[in-house]
Write an enzyme that holds these catalytic residues in place. Structure first.
Site, short mmCIF file in Angstrom:
data_model
loop_
_atom_site.label_atom_id
_atom_site.label_comp_id
_atom_site.label_asym_id
_atom_site.label_seq_id
_atom_site.Cartn_x
_atom_site.Cartn_y
_atom_site.Cartn_z
N ASP A 79 -43.43 7.76 6.28
CA ASP A 79 -42.19 7.00 6.56
C ASP A 79 -41.28 7.54 7.52
OD1 ASP A 79 -41.53 8.88 4.49
OD2 ASP A 79 -39.76 7.70 4.08
N GLU A 137 -40.50 9.41 1.63
CA GLU A 137 -39.75 10.64 1.64
C GLU A 137 -38.33 10.43 2.05
OE1 GLU A 137 -38.21 14.67 3.09
OE2 GLU A 137 -38.62 12.74 4.16
ZN LIG Z 1 -39.70 14.71 7.01
#
Ligand SMILES: [Zn+2]
Length: 410
Positions: free
Chosen positions: A81, A176
């Site tokens: 992401d 994340e």
């Molecule tokens: Zn990162």
């Protein structure tokens, strides 16, 4: 290897994988599924084994051992992401061969220029091939550079079976950037003894210390009375909020701190007379000082409740992650191996505490000690993000070298 890295990287960044905090699903966005499925195909294509994708989008794969030695299984992880701070839609990567120094025009029409005046780090890149944005999006080197480097290292090892290695596991993970990366990560299924996130910045970065982190949500109840007849009756919740904030040490805030200095950070302040909500994050590398910071917050709240009435101020404080050093120090050899790998490639290791967290901060406490190594990217989370292809080669070589060293030392 250069062309292979460019080709992979530029294809990954074109998939919009921005995560979304307000989504409840995992992955939080559909675009991440698109890239994760693409990666499954590619892992199969390059010859990885046991390629899986679970119902939460976590992709895992194995490079089987090619030695009789008893080598511990190590893992490499990267998140797919991109940051929520800036758009990752329609990324249009620009390749600048052999950067000669000076300004880089990212977008002529919009007059977006990256200048060494604002970005002194550019001086490290003379002669490098740089991949930049077109000035309208982020690049997504954080962390598609990590994905690219891990994939390329695996392809290299498969194509060069004479390089001896133990079993290697790789994982590509969602979300994340919204702090959920490890939440649904199946540590048991991954089944590695140690791992590395390949999710760092410039050449040589090697990190195994992060913050201890907590969030504090505060709600203050006031009492709104017509101002003409408010004497001795009105309680203005915003003023109590200001009183609360004024009792925190002014200098212990992000804008005044660096290195190992912790802080209280006021993220948001929303209120009127009747009710005010404050949202803080609390950070410190040192667990004891971290606990003292939390205790300080509690005691300020308690004291205000004594002054204004017992349920005036409500505090909801939650730990978010801890300094992974606690879990990595006992197996410090994994940091030493990464350092040795870099040195053998003429890379100067830059070991410094992260002023934030990584997926590794949580994974280390889930039983998988996971330091972080560089990807080569710079200026993450915005339109000035760029990466040097030469340093992507170095990152890929570092991964390969770490794998070789584990075999050598077994
Ligand atoms: Zn990162």
């Amino acid at each position: 290897m250069k062309e292979e890295l460019i080709q992979r990287f530029t294809s990954y960044v074109k998939v919009d994988t921005q995560s979304n905090e307000s989504s409840e699903t995992c992955p939080s966005t559909e675009g991440q599924w698109t890239l994760l499925r693409l990666l499954v195909e590619e892992l199969n294509q390059i010859g990885m084994q046991e390629v899986t994708i679970d119902e939460n989008g976590y992709v895992m794969a194995t490079l089987p051992s090619n030695t009789d030695k008893d080598v511990p299984t190590i893992g490499f992880l990267a998140h797919v992401d991109t940051a929520t701070d800036f758009t990752g839609k329609n990324v249009n990567p620009q390749i600048l061969e052999s950067y000669q120094g000076g300004e880089i025009v990212l977008n002529e029409a919009l007059n977006v220029i990256m200048s060494p005046k604002d970005f002194p780090n550019l001086k490290d890149y003379k002669g490098h091939t740089l991949i930049t944005t077109d000035g309208t999006t982020l690049l997504g080197a954080d962390n598609k550079a990590g994905v690219t480097e891990i994939m390329t290292a695996m392809a290299h090892l498969i194509q060069n079976p004479d390089i001896m290695h133990g079993k290697v596991r790789v994982a590509f993970t969602p979300d994340e950037e919204i702090g959920r990366g490890p939440h649904k990560f199946d540590v048991a299924a991954f089944n590695a003894k140690y791992a590395y996130t390949v999710d760092g910045g410039p050449l040589g970065e090697l990190e195994y210390e992060s913050f201890n982190a907590a969030g504090a949500k505060i709600t203050i109840k006031g009492n709104n009375i017509h101002p003409g007849s408010a004497k001795d009756k009105m309680v203005n919740s915003m003023k109590i909020a200001m009183e609360l904030h004024s009792q925190l040490p002014t200098q212990e805030a992000p804008e005044y701190t660096e290195g190992y200095e912790g802080f209280f950070h006021l993220l948001s302040f929303n209120g009127d007379v009747e009710q005010t909500k404050l949202n803080y994050i609390i950070r410190d590398h040192d667990r004891e000082i971290f606990n003292k910071r939390k205790a300080k917050m509690e005691s300020i709240v308690q004291q205000l409740n004594e002054k204004y009435g017992s349920d005036t101020v409500q505090l909801e404080m939650k730990d978010q992650y801890y300094n992974m050093r606690e879990k990595i120090e006992p197996v410090k050899q994994i940091v030493d191996i990464a350092q040795e790998a870099m040195e053998s490639l003429d890379i100067k290791p830059l070991i410094k505490p992260i002023r934030g967290g990584t997926d590794g901060s949580q994974l280390s406490f889930m039983g998988l000690p996971t330091p972080n190594i560089f990807t080569g990217g710079e200026n993450f989370h915005g339109k000035y993000e760029f990466i040097s292809v030469q340093n992507m080669v170095k990152a890929t070589e570092t991964i390969i070298e770490v794998i070789k060293l584990f075999e050598k030392k077994a």
